[in-house]
Design a protein around this motif. Structure first.
Motif, PDB file in Angstrom:
ATOM      1  N   GLU A 239      17.270  -0.566 -14.213  1.00 13.77           N
ATOM      2  CA  GLU A 239      18.072   0.457 -13.535  1.00 13.77           C
ATOM      3  C   GLU A 239      17.183   1.556 -12.963  1.00 13.77           C
ATOM      4  O   GLU A 239      17.404   2.040 -11.847  1.00 13.77           O
ATOM      5  CB  GLU A 239      19.092   1.063 -14.502  1.00 13.77           C
ATOM      6  N   MET A 240      16.177   1.972 -13.741  1.00 16.37           N
ATOM      7  CA  MET A 240      15.278   3.019 -13.255  1.00 16.37           C
ATOM      8  C   MET A 240      14.531   2.564 -12.000  1.00 16.37           C
ATOM      9  O   MET A 240      14.312   3.349 -11.070  1.00 16.37           O
ATOM     10  CB  MET A 240      14.275   3.408 -14.344  1.00 16.37           C
ATOM     11  N   GLU A 241      14.158   1.296 -11.949  1.00 15.19           N
ATOM     12  CA  GLU A 241      13.480   0.767 -10.764  1.00 15.19           C
ATOM     13  C   GLU A 241      14.402   0.799  -9.549  1.00 15.19           C
ATOM     14  O   GLU A 241      13.972   1.104  -8.429  1.00 15.19           O
ATOM     15  CB  GLU A 241      12.998  -0.655 -11.043  1.00 15.19           C
ATOM     16  N   GLN A 242      15.680   0.501  -9.766  1.00 18.80           N
ATOM     17  CA  GLN A 242      16.645   0.549  -8.668  1.00 18.80           C
ATOM     18  C   GLN A 242      16.896   1.988  -8.212  1.00 18.80           C
ATOM     19  O   GLN A 242      17.066   2.255  -7.016  1.00 18.80           O
ATOM     20  CB  GLN A 242      17.955  -0.112  -9.101  1.00 18.80           C
ATOM     21  N   ILE A 243      16.905   2.923  -9.156  1.00 17.07           N
ATOM     22  CA  ILE A 243      17.054   4.339  -8.795  1.00 17.07           C
ATOM     23  C   ILE A 243      15.853   4.798  -7.978  1.00 17.07           C
ATOM     24  O   ILE A 243      15.998   5.517  -6.976  1.00 17.07           O
ATOM     25  CB  ILE A 243      17.221   5.199 -10.062  1.00 17.07           C
ATOM     26  N   ALA A 244      14.654   4.379  -8.393  1.00 17.61           N
ATOM     27  CA  ALA A 244      13.446   4.730  -7.635  1.00 17.61           C
ATOM     28  C   ALA A 244      13.555   4.227  -6.196  1.00 17.61           C
ATOM     29  O   ALA A 244      13.217   4.943  -5.240  1.00 17.61           O
ATOM     30  CB  ALA A 244      12.212   4.140  -8.325  1.00 17.61           C
ATOM     31  N   LYS A 245      14.043   3.000  -6.016  1.00 14.32           N
ATOM     32  CA  LYS A 245      14.223   2.444  -4.669  1.00 14.32           C
ATOM     33  C   LYS A 245      15.229   3.262  -3.864  1.00 14.32           C
ATOM     34  O   LYS A 245      15.039   3.510  -2.669  1.00 14.32           O
ATOM     35  CB  LYS A 245      14.711   0.994  -4.760  1.00 14.32           C
ATOM     36  N   THR A 246      16.308   3.684  -4.529  1.00 15.78           N
ATOM     37  CA  THR A 246      17.349   4.465  -3.853  1.00 15.78           C
ATOM     38  C   THR A 246      16.786   5.773  -3.323  1.00 15.78           C
ATOM     39  O   THR A 246      16.990   6.137  -2.155  1.00 15.78           O
ATOM     40  CB  THR A 246      18.505   4.761  -4.827  1.00 15.78           C
ATOM     41  N   GLY A 251      13.950   9.167   1.443  1.00 14.76           N
ATOM     42  CA  GLY A 251      12.864  10.100   1.693  1.00 14.76           C
ATOM     43  C   GLY A 251      12.456  10.960   0.520  1.00 14.76           C
ATOM     44  O   GLY A 251      11.639  11.876   0.673  1.00 14.76           O
ATOM     45  N   LEU A 252      13.007  10.689  -0.674  1.00 15.96           N
ATOM     46  CA  LEU A 252      12.615  11.420  -1.876  1.00 15.96           C
ATOM     47  C   LEU A 252      11.540  10.640  -2.635  1.00 15.96           C
ATOM     48  O   LEU A 252      11.351   9.442  -2.408  1.00 15.96           O
ATOM     49  CB  LEU A 252      13.830  11.634  -2.786  1.00 15.96           C
ATOM     50  N   SER A 253      10.876  11.310  -3.555  1.00 14.40           N
ATOM     51  CA  SER A 253       9.837  10.640  -4.338  1.00 14.40           C
ATOM     52  C   SER A 253      10.463   9.663  -5.332  1.00 14.40           C
ATOM     53  O   SER A 253      11.449   9.979  -6.000  1.00 14.40           O
ATOM     54  CB  SER A 253       8.998  11.666  -5.098  1.00 14.40           C
ATOM     55  N   GLU A 254       9.858   8.507  -5.425  1.00 10.67           N
ATOM     56  CA  GLU A 254      10.298   7.489  -6.379  1.00 10.67           C
ATOM     57  C   GLU A 254       9.533   7.562  -7.693  1.00 10.67           C
ATOM     58  O   GLU A 254       9.867   6.877  -8.670  1.00 10.67           O
ATOM     59  CB  GLU A 254      10.109   6.099  -5.769  1.00 10.67           C
ATOM     60  N   LYS A 255       8.504   8.416  -7.755  1.00 10.65           N
ATOM     61  CA  LYS A 255       7.561   8.359  -8.868  1.00 10.65           C
ATOM     62  C   LYS A 255       8.189   8.733 -10.210  1.00 10.65           C
ATOM     63  O   LYS A 255       7.848   8.171 -11.247  1.00 10.65           O
ATOM     64  CB  LYS A 255       6.364   9.257  -8.568  1.00 10.65           C
TER      65      LYS A 255
END
Length: 305
Positions: A239-246, A251-255
């Motif tokens: 889920e966290m990986e999918q949130i990072a992609k979102t 245009g926000l940081s995925e880090k």
């Protein structure tokens, strides 16, 4: 008067959330629903949960297509696309069956999946809250897409699941899930790192006392969420990986959420708690025990390095 034919819903797959939703629908009105699945290659635990819920194993995808009116996809994020690919060719020939993706995936992921269903028999969904019937908090299913209301109507016979149609666009329900989980599970990841670090330096008692005084609501949350999290850590990493992609996509940081994913991967893969089963917990059921195990699982380093 002849009895109406039950509505048949296939749930792929009947794990923690899926079997609970199936069980609630089956208990809502007698003979209103049949719930089916294909348990081929599923774990012994999933098979047990499915049987306990009264879900029928029809053995093959072909049999699901023959019997189902709706297919609910309720899986770990990494399996959402592959399961959709399994069923899409069948549904493109059986346009009356509606496929509902209820997974915790990025809006661009669910839009990509929806293109597998060119006739539009696809609904975007998300589930916020615990499995129905397991907690005081009632979960809510959010839906978006052309046929969202048709899916919402299926839940009108139960008061254990709330439903809300939030729009006509595929991706809206999934985007909402990403926003919500970034807080609910993102905060747990941050709290886990903070608590492990306090434990590492021998400061957990001082840290907890300060939280109780200055941020009591935060302490209450982490005192519950950290011990409850480990059996779900592998799923939450996805889920966290999918949130990072979102976030990256707009245009926000995925880090930040890549880091949260790594935190949950550490719990799932590097600590004994990652092997715990929800119904058979042995270790880590208190905050102190969970942190003790997590801290012991760190690579041995000193802060002089």
């Amino acid at each position: 008067m002849a009895e109406k034919t039950p509505i048949t819903i296939a749930i792929m797959t009947p794990g923690d959330m899926g079997h609970s939703i199936g069980q609630v629908l089956l208990s809502s009105i007698k003979n209103k629903f049949r719930i089916i699945t294909n348990l081929t290659d599923r774990s012994e635990r999933t098979q047990k949960l499915s049987n306990l819920a009264g879900i029928i194993d029809v053995k093959t995808d072909e049999e699901i297509i023959q019997q189902a009116d709706f297919i609910f996809s309720i899986l770990v994020p990494s399996q959402a696309n592959s399961v959709a690919q399994r069923f899409a060719p069948f549904l493109n020939k059986n346009k009356h069956i509606i496929y509902v993706d209820m997974n915790a995936i990025a809006p661009q992921t669910v839009r990509s999946i929806s293109t597998l269903f060119p006739y539009g028999n696809f609904v975007d969904g998300c589930i916020i809250g615990p499995p129905p019937g397991s907690h005081e908090h009632i979960p809510i299913v959010y839906l978006s897409g052309e046929y969202a209301q048709k899916i919402a109507d299926l839940f009108q016979f139960t008061d254990l699941i709330n439903v809300s149609v939030i729009g006509n666009e595929i991706g809206q329900a999934s985007a909402l899930k990403m926003c919500y989980a970034s807080l609910s599970k993102g905060i747990t990841a941050i709290a886990t790192q903070a608590c492990i670090t306090a434990k590492f330096f021998g400061l957990e008692e001082v840290f907890f006392n300060e939280l109780k005084q200055s941020m009591p609501n935060i302490f209450e949350k982490l005192n519950k969420s950290i011990p409850h999290m480990p059996p779900k850590a592998a799923r939450w990493a996805g889920e966290m990986e999918q949130i990072a992609k979102t976030f990256e996509n707009i245009g926000l940081s995925e880090k930040m959420f890549q880091g949260a994913a790594e935190t949950y991967q550490f719990i799932a893969e590097k600590t004994p708690l990652g092997n715990e089963i929800i119904e058979e917990r042995k270790r880590g059921q208190t905050l102190n025990d969970a942190l003790e195990i997590m801290t012991q699982s760190l690579k041995k380093k000193t802060y002089d390095e």
